[in-house]
Enzyme design. Structure first.
Site, PDB file in Angstrom:
ATOM      1  N   GLU A 103       7.694   2.747  -1.956  1.00  0.00           N
ATOM      2  CA  GLU A 103       8.459   3.762  -1.091  1.00  0.00           C
ATOM      3  C   GLU A 103       8.482   3.377   0.212  1.00  0.00           C
ATOM      4  O   GLU A 103       9.131   4.251   0.953  1.00  0.00           O
ATOM      5  CB  GLU A 103       7.820   4.974  -1.516  1.00  0.00           C
ATOM      6  CG  GLU A 103       6.261   5.080  -0.946  1.00  0.00           C
ATOM      7  CD  GLU A 103       5.239   4.801  -1.902  1.00  0.00           C
ATOM      8  OE1 GLU A 103       5.280   3.648  -2.710  1.00  0.00           O
ATOM      9  OE2 GLU A 103       4.053   5.545  -2.154  1.00  0.00           O
ATOM     10  N   ARG A 104       7.791   2.290   0.758  1.00  0.00           N
ATOM     11  CA  ARG A 104       7.952   2.022   2.038  1.00  0.00           C
ATOM     12  C   ARG A 104       9.136   0.970   2.641  1.00  0.00           C
ATOM     13  O   ARG A 104       9.837   1.237   3.517  1.00  0.00           O
ATOM     14  CB  ARG A 104       6.509   1.195   2.564  1.00  0.00           C
ATOM     15  CG  ARG A 104       5.492   1.808   2.308  1.00  0.00           C
ATOM     16  CD  ARG A 104       4.159   1.289   2.953  1.00  0.00           C
ATOM     17  NE  ARG A 104       3.028   1.699   2.224  1.00  0.00           N
ATOM     18  CZ  ARG A 104       2.484   2.984   2.403  1.00  0.00           C
ATOM     19  NH1 ARG A 104       3.151   3.972   3.213  1.00  0.00           N
ATOM     20  NH2 ARG A 104       1.381   3.158   1.804  1.00  0.00           N
ATOM     21  N   GLU A 128     -10.627  -6.360   1.325  1.00  0.00           N
ATOM     22  CA  GLU A 128      -9.348  -6.785   1.710  1.00  0.00           C
ATOM     23  C   GLU A 128      -8.829  -6.130   3.037  1.00  0.00           C
ATOM     24  O   GLU A 128      -8.698  -5.027   3.093  1.00  0.00           O
ATOM     25  CB  GLU A 128      -8.171  -6.510   0.782  1.00  0.00           C
ATOM     26  CG  GLU A 128      -6.749  -7.215   1.315  1.00  0.00           C
ATOM     27  CD  GLU A 128      -5.927  -6.864   0.045  1.00  0.00           C
ATOM     28  OE1 GLU A 128      -5.735  -5.910  -0.729  1.00  0.00           O
ATOM     29  OE2 GLU A 128      -5.175  -7.995  -0.208  1.00  0.00           O
ATOM     30  N   CYS A 184      -0.446 -11.335  -0.079  1.00  0.00           N
ATOM     31  CA  CYS A 184      -1.638 -11.581  -1.122  1.00  0.00           C
ATOM     32  C   CYS A 184      -2.144 -12.849  -1.293  1.00  0.00           C
ATOM     33  O   CYS A 184      -3.259 -13.188  -1.724  1.00  0.00           O
ATOM     34  CB  CYS A 184      -1.434 -10.974  -2.515  1.00  0.00           C
ATOM     35  SG  CYS A 184      -0.133 -12.089  -3.335  1.00  0.00           S
ATOM     36  N   LYS A 209      10.089   0.417 -10.083  1.00  0.00           N
ATOM     37  CA  LYS A 209       9.661   1.501  -9.297  1.00  0.00           C
ATOM     38  C   LYS A 209       9.148   0.882  -8.164  1.00  0.00           C
ATOM     39  O   LYS A 209       7.782   0.244  -8.327  1.00  0.00           O
ATOM     40  CB  LYS A 209       8.627   2.342 -10.165  1.00  0.00           C
ATOM     41  CG  LYS A 209       8.342   3.544  -9.393  1.00  0.00           C
ATOM     42  CD  LYS A 209       8.013   4.050  -7.930  1.00  0.00           C
ATOM     43  CE  LYS A 209       6.568   3.498  -7.624  1.00  0.00           C
ATOM     44  NZ  LYS A 209       6.536   3.364  -6.171  1.00  0.00           N
TER      45      LYS A 209
HETATM   46  P1  NAD Z   1      -0.231  -0.080  -3.173  1.00  0.00           P
HETATM   47  O1  NAD Z   1      -1.385  -0.339  -4.480  1.00  0.00           O
HETATM   48  O2  NAD Z   1      -0.509   0.917  -2.108  1.00  0.00           O
HETATM   49  O3  NAD Z   1       0.939   0.098  -4.091  1.00  0.00           O
HETATM   50  C1  NAD Z   1       1.515  -0.674  -5.003  1.00  0.00           C
HETATM   51  C2  NAD Z   1       2.486   0.285  -5.889  1.00  0.00           C
HETATM   52  O4  NAD Z   1       1.751   1.378  -6.476  1.00  0.00           O
HETATM   53  C3  NAD Z   1       3.836   0.946  -5.200  1.00  0.00           C
HETATM   54  O5  NAD Z   1       4.796   0.935  -5.685  1.00  0.00           O
HETATM   55  C4  NAD Z   1       3.185   2.519  -4.835  1.00  0.00           C
HETATM   56  O6  NAD Z   1       4.088   3.406  -4.768  1.00  0.00           O
HETATM   57  C5  NAD Z   1       2.229   2.703  -5.939  1.00  0.00           C
HETATM   58  N1  NAD Z   1       1.163   3.586  -5.806  1.00  0.00           N
HETATM   59  C6  NAD Z   1       0.419   3.946  -4.660  1.00  0.00           C
HETATM   60  N2  NAD Z   1      -0.423   4.748  -4.967  1.00  0.00           N
HETATM   61  C7  NAD Z   1      -0.451   5.014  -6.329  1.00  0.00           C
HETATM   62  C8  NAD Z   1      -1.402   5.906  -6.800  1.00  0.00           C
HETATM   63  N3  NAD Z   1      -2.174   6.460  -6.393  1.00  0.00           N
HETATM   64  N4  NAD Z   1      -1.079   5.672  -8.167  1.00  0.00           N
HETATM   65  C9  NAD Z   1      -0.284   5.132  -8.867  1.00  0.00           C
HETATM   66  N5  NAD Z   1       0.599   4.410  -8.312  1.00  0.00           N
HETATM   67  C10 NAD Z   1       0.413   4.273  -6.798  1.00  0.00           C
HETATM   68  O7  NAD Z   1      -0.175  -1.733  -2.698  1.00  0.00           O
HETATM   69  P2  NAD Z   1       0.761  -1.960  -1.367  1.00  0.00           P
HETATM   70  O8  NAD Z   1       0.050  -1.452  -0.223  1.00  0.00           O
HETATM   71  O9  NAD Z   1       2.442  -1.522  -1.572  1.00  0.00           O
HETATM   72  O10 NAD Z   1       0.866  -3.628  -1.504  1.00  0.00           O
HETATM   73  C11 NAD Z   1      -0.323  -4.259  -0.800  1.00  0.00           C
HETATM   74  C12 NAD Z   1      -1.332  -4.666  -2.056  1.00  0.00           C
HETATM   75  O11 NAD Z   1      -0.671  -5.357  -2.987  1.00  0.00           O
HETATM   76  C13 NAD Z   1      -2.540  -5.540  -1.316  1.00  0.00           C
HETATM   77  O12 NAD Z   1      -3.754  -5.013  -2.037  1.00  0.00           O
HETATM   78  C14 NAD Z   1      -2.053  -6.971  -1.774  1.00  0.00           C
HETATM   79  O13 NAD Z   1      -3.284  -7.985  -1.971  1.00  0.00           O
HETATM   80  C15 NAD Z   1      -1.609  -6.481  -3.231  1.00  0.00           C
HETATM   81  N6  NAD Z   1      -0.623  -7.775  -3.554  1.00  0.00           N
HETATM   82  C16 NAD Z   1      -1.078  -8.378  -4.647  1.00  0.00           C
HETATM   83  C17 NAD Z   1      -0.495  -9.515  -5.157  1.00  0.00           C
HETATM   84  C18 NAD Z   1      -0.747 -10.436  -6.234  1.00  0.00           C
HETATM   85  O14 NAD Z   1      -0.031 -10.933  -7.020  1.00  0.00           O
HETATM   86  N7  NAD Z   1      -2.118 -10.061  -6.790  1.00  0.00           N
HETATM   87  C19 NAD Z   1       0.932  -9.774  -4.630  1.00  0.00           C
HETATM   88  C20 NAD Z   1       1.252  -8.828  -3.718  1.00  0.00           C
HETATM   89  C21 NAD Z   1       0.482  -7.696  -3.133  1.00  0.00           C
END
Ligand code: NAD
Length: 498
Positions: free
Chosen positions: A176-177, A383, A281, A173
């Site tokens: 979606e962006r 963050e 990240c 999954k």
């Molecule tokens: P996000 O948490 O918004 O989305 C991640 C995933 O969760 C997506 O597939 C999204 O569709 C889903 N999602 C969004 N809202 C949801 C909800 N309410 N309930 C369930 N699922 C939901 O993250 P993002 O903006 O796509 O990515 C950036 C974030 O990811 C930053 O916080 C970054 O630090 C983190 N990140 C962490 C790592 C790591 O390994 N620690 C690596 C890359 C990115």
């Protein structure tokens, strides 16, 4: 308007939910496509297809599974430029950075090519009289991955590379962006020889995530994204009996000791803070110089370096970084900059209001630098995930060590010094999962494992490397006896190997 479909059982699945997400071109601010959001029934169809494929895939010997990985690696290399362009067009990162995103994923596929060796079990001959003990690692079944927008190639491959090589089948999954590249990966994976149903891509939002978390056939969930959602995925998934690893957000610090090679450290910092518009990240959004002279020199040199930065569209080969992913995210970054000002930090360079000629509606934000940041400030504690670098001055090694250690996040940290003993002590004591010594972005190589501490990761197993193999497999231990001679008496006490 182009529709981005699901990819299930080896082919496009046209969704019926009537719910879509807009996919933007961050350079122009225009909607360029819409991605379908799955219903529970569509998710169930994907799980069914994965479950059917899993029986044959698990029975396929590891060497044959590895051959698919070898061919997939070749296809990734052959299609690198086309894929990087697709990735950049939805994410906004520059093409060279998109190639790096694909390359880091490809390295996990290279690691997965060695899966016959990685899956070898353990054997003890003669653990007791006529008794041998051996263990094997077996796949879990159908597993799922939920990924963030910022690495649409690398992070899916962290997950499905290892999961599929170990004999599982996979539901991805993606964010979606920027959902197109993950679909392209699945198409190439089929072309590499994977049977239909082994890798499925199902698009969606929270509804699709919840369908994964509640589907009884899905045995494990790997998540990467922001911390609150990571925690939700971890607690919901484990409450439903699933194995879950959930990586969250980050706020990584770069510590500059007075003896550091400042010329090199400044180059490293600027790349790590502003590269990919700070949407990594493992970016370095906080720098902690030790001592006033170090801080003053650093600030001056950072200013000179920031002036040379070029911001451009993602296809501009001269640009250091491109737009951020969405207007909403740009506005959130701008509101954190305002928060820093309101909290009393010194705004040295303000990236708000940056506009690129001809692309005024693009999601651009200029490099931003704060000095005199204090640990009590919310803009430091949270963050930002944008091109914003904060200088947090420290008086001593101990004070510098305390900042990353006390922070709610513990993903990565870097120390810049020429003093081996100080670096060694720092690495041993800091409360962070991944440490760089004169390395600004210490993302471990594929055969080591990736994972942070504290609110940067929920669960106890890291991504890829040996930890990844452990996450996607379960151990079975067999104790075998081949008795000979007279029949032994019944034993009513627990058997031991006395
Ligand atoms: P996000 O948490 O918004 O989305 C991640 C995933 O969760 C997506 O597939 C999204 O569709 C889903 N999602 C969004 N809202 C949801 C909800 N309410 N309930 C369930 N699922 C939901 O993250 P993002 O903006 O796509 O990515 C950036 C974030 O990811 C930053 O916080 C970054 O630090 C983190 N990140 C962490 C790592 C790591 O390994 N620690 C690596 C890359 C990115």
């Amino acid at each position: 308007m182009r529709d981005i479909h699901h990819f299930v059982n080896g082919q496009a699945l046209i969704g019926k939910s009537g719910r879509f997400g807009d996919v933007f071109n961050p350079n122009t601010g225009e909607v360029q496509a819409r991605v379908q959001f799955a219903t529970d029934a569509e998710m169930a169809l994907a799980v069914q297809s994965a479950a059917t494929a899993q029986i044959g895939w698990a029975a396929t010997n590891p060497q044959r599974r590895a051959r698919v990985m070898f061919e997939f690696k070749r296809l990734l290399e052959a299609n690198m430029t086309e894929m990087a362009e697709l990735l950049s067009s939805e994410h906004g990162k520059v093409i060279a950075d998109s190639k790096g995103d694909i390359q880091r994923g490809l390295e996990v596929i290279e690691f997965a090519c060695g899966i016959p060796h990685l899956l070898k079990g353990e054997y003890t001959e003669g653990a007791g009289p006529g008794i041998d003990v051996y263990s094997m690692r077996q796949p879990l079944g159908v597993v799922a991955g939920i990924t963030p927008f910022n690495f649409p190639a690398m992070i899916p491959m962290w997950m499905f590379g290892i999961a599929i090589a170990t004999g599982n089948t996979f539901i991805l999954k993606p964010s979606e962006r920027d959902p197109s590249l993950p679909v392209r990966l699945a198409e190439l994976f089929m072309e590499a020889g994977a049977p239909a149903g082994v890798l499925n891509v199902v698009h969606g939002d929270k509804t699709a995530v919840d369908a994964i978390l509640h589907h009884p056939t899905i045995k494990a969930v790997s998540f990467v994204g922001s911390s609150d959602i990571a925690q939700y995925v971890y607690s919901t998934g484990t409450a439903n009996g699933k194995r879950v690893q959930a990586m969250g957000g980050a706020k990584n610090h770069g510590i500059i000791l007075p003896d550091a090679d400042l010329d090199q450290a400044v180059k490293d910092l600027v790349g790590a803070a502003y590269g990919s518009a700070g949407e990594r990240c493992m970016a370095l959004p906080v720098v902690v110089p030790v001592g006033k002279k170090t801080a003053d020199d650093l600030r001056e040199r950072l200013l000179e370096e920031i002036e040379t930065l070029q911001i451009g569209v993602s296809s501009d080969v001269n640009a250091h970084y491109g737009p951020v992913v969405s207007a909403g995210h740009r506005d959130k970054i701008a509101s954190y900059i305002q928060m820093g000002v309101d909290e009393g930090a010194e705004l040295v360079v303000d990236g708000r209001g940056f506009a690129l000629q001809g692309f005024e509606k693009g999601f651009f934000i200029g490099p931003t630098l704060f000095d005199q940041v204090k640990p009590s400030m919310r803009s430091y504690q949270e963050e930002i995930f944008g091109p914003v670098l904060q200088i947090l001055r420290a008086e001593s090694f101990e004070e510098a060590l305390s900042y990353p250690s006390d922070h709610q996040y513990g993903n990565g940290v870097a120390i810049f010094t020429r003093n081996g003993r100080a670096a060694r002590e720092f690495a041993a004591r800091v409360e962070v999962g991944m440490v760089g010594i004169n390395v600004p972005i210490p993302v471990p190589v594929a055969y080591h494992s990736f994972g942070g501490w504290k609110r940067s990761a929920f669960g106890d197993t890291n991504q890829h490397g040996a930890e990844g193999v452990r996450f996607y497999t379960k151990v079975k231990t067999i104790t075998a006896r081949w008795p000979e001679g007279a029949v032994e008496d019944s034993a009513f006490v627990i058997p031991t190997m006395k």
